[in-house]
Design an enzyme around this catalytic site. Sequence first.
Site, PDB file in Angstrom:
ATOM      1  N   ASP A  57       0.939  -1.258  -0.306  1.00 17.82           N
ATOM      2  CA  ASP A  57      -0.419   0.134  -0.168  1.00 17.82           C
ATOM      3  C   ASP A  57       0.701   1.058   0.068  1.00 17.82           C
ATOM      4  O   ASP A  57       0.292   2.063   0.329  1.00 17.82           O
ATOM      5  CB  ASP A  57      -0.889   0.049   1.383  1.00 17.82           C
ATOM      6  CG  ASP A  57      -2.343  -0.916   1.305  1.00 17.82           C
ATOM      7  OD1 ASP A  57      -3.102  -1.170  -0.143  1.00 17.82           O
ATOM      8  OD2 ASP A  57      -2.973  -1.136   2.090  1.00 17.82           O
ATOM      9  N   ARG A 129      -9.665   5.204  11.346  1.00 18.60           N
ATOM     10  CA  ARG A 129      -8.252   4.968  11.255  1.00 18.60           C
ATOM     11  C   ARG A 129      -7.199   6.037  12.184  1.00 18.60           C
ATOM     12  O   ARG A 129      -6.444   5.670  13.077  1.00 18.60           O
ATOM     13  CB  ARG A 129      -7.405   5.522   9.913  1.00 18.60           C
ATOM     14  CG  ARG A 129      -8.115   4.623   9.434  1.00 18.60           C
ATOM     15  CD  ARG A 129      -7.823   2.859   9.570  1.00 18.60           C
ATOM     16  NE  ARG A 129      -8.130   1.685   8.060  1.00 18.60           N
ATOM     17  CZ  ARG A 129      -7.431   1.679   7.243  1.00 18.60           C
ATOM     18  NH1 ARG A 129      -6.398   2.430   7.169  1.00 18.60           N
ATOM     19  NH2 ARG A 129      -7.645   0.564   5.960  1.00 18.60           N
ATOM     20  N   HIS A 158     -11.537   6.635   5.594  1.00 20.51           N
ATOM     21  CA  HIS A 158     -10.031   8.452   5.645  1.00 20.51           C
ATOM     22  C   HIS A 158     -11.326   8.945   4.892  1.00 20.51           C
ATOM     23  O   HIS A 158     -12.131   9.318   4.701  1.00 20.51           O
ATOM     24  CB  HIS A 158      -9.647   7.953   4.847  1.00 20.51           C
ATOM     25  CG  HIS A 158      -8.033   6.952   5.334  1.00 20.51           C
ATOM     26  ND1 HIS A 158      -7.110   6.559   4.392  1.00 20.51           N
ATOM     27  CD2 HIS A 158      -7.721   7.280   6.736  1.00 20.51           C
ATOM     28  CE1 HIS A 158      -6.068   6.365   4.995  1.00 20.51           C
ATOM     29  NE2 HIS A 158      -6.509   6.581   6.601  1.00 20.51           N
ATOM     30  N   CYS A 252      -4.943   9.185  -2.687  1.00 24.90           N
ATOM     31  CA  CYS A 252      -5.074   8.729  -2.038  1.00 24.90           C
ATOM     32  C   CYS A 252      -3.098   8.705  -2.911  1.00 24.90           C
ATOM     33  O   CYS A 252      -2.147   8.549  -1.663  1.00 24.90           O
ATOM     34  CB  CYS A 252      -5.073   6.812  -1.836  1.00 24.90           C
ATOM     35  SG  CYS A 252      -6.595   7.044  -0.433  1.00 24.90           S
TER      36      CYS A 252
END
Length: 259
Positions: A57, A129, A158, A252
């Site tokens: 990731d 998170r 998120h 992201c």
Amino acid sequence: MCSPDHFTVEYTINPWMDTTQPVDTDLAKRQWTNLVEAVQAAGHTVHLLQPEPNLPDMVFAANGSLVVDGVAYGAKFRYPQRQLEAAAHEKWFRSHGWPYVAAEETNEGEGDFTYVEGPGLILAGWGFRTDGRAHAEAADALGRPVVSLRLADPRFYHLDTVLAVLDDHNITYYPGAFTPGSQRLLERLFPDAVIADEVDAEAFGLNLVSDGHNVFINTEAAGMAKKMAAAGFNPVSVDLSELKKSGGSVKCCISELRS
């Protein structure tokens, strides 16, 4: 940005990840390269973070820090599968001469933090998170006021999946992803915000990056692209369908370095 050289879906830490679904790493790299080229074509400089094995990731570079006024506040990832990424980001910043503040509280960088230049506000998400205590830590590290926003829908784990800054003064967001109190707060702070709907959010249409004119957005979010055009922005669509399999899209992939 960080190339998805080792991208795969080999664990499940969000509702979008399915380890039984095939992943084409070469296709992910081609799609990511198209995003890099689109950002560069708009006149922006792209700095590259070296991808590391066993960290699939790392392509989601936004999660590694929040940078405001040339200072990087580092991430401290919640899940062990991603925790080693933080050291790679810290090494990059320190080796390139950026002041760096290591986090003591759990936070996932621009996954749950963003910055609105005009009012000088950090918008900060929590609930899945990032620990709410990281908001105070970020304020202390960066010397900017932080507005806490509570996320309410686990699909949108998120902040950057449901809210994006469009220019120095305005944002776009999906109200249904926030608690009623946070919805009221956003309404008061940003009465002229571009309001997205659930379809936009599910298409990762809010996981975008705007430079105040160009809005880099994934091709699946056609409805959101129309909203951006109607609001006076230039949507630049890039297919990131392969990376969406891990729960990420345009934003992201991009850590914004605010000097």
